[in-house]
Write a protein that holds these residues in place. Structure first.
Motif, PDB file in Angstrom:
ATOM      1  N   SER A   1       1.312  -1.652   0.173  1.00 20.11           N
ATOM      2  CA  SER A   1      -0.170   0.162  -0.351  1.00 20.11           C
ATOM      3  C   SER A   1       1.422   0.862  -0.226  1.00 20.11           C
ATOM      4  CB  SER A   1      -0.716  -0.025   1.190  1.00 20.11           C
ATOM      5  OG  SER A   1      -0.286  -0.203   2.420  1.00 20.11           O
ATOM      6  N   GLY A   2       2.153   0.930  -0.227  1.00 20.15           N
ATOM      7  CA  GLY A   2       3.330   2.097  -0.024  1.00 20.15           C
ATOM      8  C   GLY A   2       3.830   2.707   1.108  1.00 20.15           C
ATOM      9  N   PHE A   3       3.445   2.265   1.968  1.00 21.20           N
ATOM     10  CA  PHE A   3       3.672   2.430   3.364  1.00 21.20           C
ATOM     11  C   PHE A   3       5.344   1.868   3.432  1.00 21.20           C
ATOM     12  CE2 PHE A   3      -0.646   2.540   4.373  1.00 21.20           C
ATOM     13  CZ  PHE A   3      -1.173   3.579   4.832  1.00 21.20           C
ATOM     14  N   ILE A   4       5.978   2.888   4.569  1.00 21.80           N
ATOM     15  CA  ILE A   4       7.227   2.415   4.886  1.00 21.80           C
ATOM     16  C   ILE A   4       8.140   1.997   5.555  1.00 21.80           C
ATOM     17  CG2 ILE A   4       7.800   4.672   5.866  1.00 21.80           C
ATOM     18  CD1 ILE A   4      10.812   4.293   4.097  1.00 21.80           C
ATOM     19  N   GLY A   5       8.137   0.890   6.193  1.00 22.36           N
ATOM     20  CA  GLY A   5       8.119   0.621   7.800  1.00 22.36           C
ATOM     21  C   GLY A   5       9.751  -0.279   7.624  1.00 22.36           C
TER      22      GLY A   5
END
Length: 172
Positions: free
Chosen positions: A94-98
Motif C-alpha cells: 500500500s506504499g507505507f514504509i516500515g
C-alpha cells in the motif's frame, strides 16, 4: 404497575451488566492475542507488525529516506553459533514504509518506526552507488551497523533511488 416496572428495570440492568462484562473480557483477549512468544521465550507485540499508517510518521520517514542514496535496504549477516543480524527498510503493497530488525547478537527485535529509526541512524552516512566496490560496501555496512567482520555470510540487497537493484553477497 410497580411490579411490572421493577421486573422491566431488573431485566434491563441484567442485560446491561452482561453486555459490559463481555466487553471487558473481549478487550483482554484482544490484548493477549497481540502479544506472542517464540520458542526462545522472546515476546513480540504484534501491534508493531502492522504497517505504519500515521501520515506524519510516514512523511518523516519518507523524507529521511530521500536523503539517502537508496530507497530500500535488506541486510542479512550470519555469524557462527547460529547468530544472525537482519535489518530492512522497505515499502509494503500500500506504499507505507516500515522497518524490521532481528538482532540475535544483542537480542533486539524491533518493528515499525522503532526499527526504521534504528536502521536509519546507522545508514544515514553510508554512500553506495552502482560503481562502489563490493569490499567498500561491505566495510561501510559492517562499520555503520557495528557488526564484527568474522561473518559467515553477508547478504545486502538495496534499491538505489533511480530504481537500480544491487546485491552484495559474500561467503567466508
Amino acid at each position: 404497575m410497580k411490579h411490572i416496572l421493577f421486573i422491566t428495570l431488573s431485566v434491563f440492568c441484567i442485560a446491561l451488566l452482561t453486555a459490559c462484562g463481555g466487553q471487558t473480557n473481549e478487550t483482554k483477549n484482544t490484548v493477549e492475542k497481540n502479544v506472542i512468544q517464540n520458542d526462545k521465550g522472546e515476546t513480540t507485540n504484534m501491534d508493531n507488525l502492522s504497517p505504519l499508517n500515521n501520515t506524519r510518521e510516514q512523511y518523516k520517514m519518507k523524507s529521511d529516506m530521500a536523503k539517502l542514496d537508496f530507497s530500500e535496504i535488506d541486510l542479512e549477516v550470519s555469524f557462527g553459533e547460529q547468530k544472525e543480524y537482519e535489518a530492512e527498510i522497505n515499502y509494503d503493497n500500500s506504499g507505507f514504509i516500515g522497518g524490521q530488525v532481528d538482532d540475535e547478537i544483542n537480542n533486539e527485535h524491533l518493528r515499525g518506526k522503532a526499527a526504521f529509526d534504528s536502521i536509519y541512524t546507522k545508514v544515514k552516512n553510508v554512500t553506495i552507488s552502482k560503481d562502489t566496490n563490493k569490499r567498500d560496501v561491505i566495510d561501510q555496512i559492517l562499520k555503520s551497523f557495528d557488526l564484527p567482520a568474522d561473518y559467515i555470510q553477508f547478504d545486502l540487497e538495496i534499491i538505489l533511488n533511480d530504481g537500480t537493484e544491487l546485491e552484495y553477497l559474500d561467503l567466508k
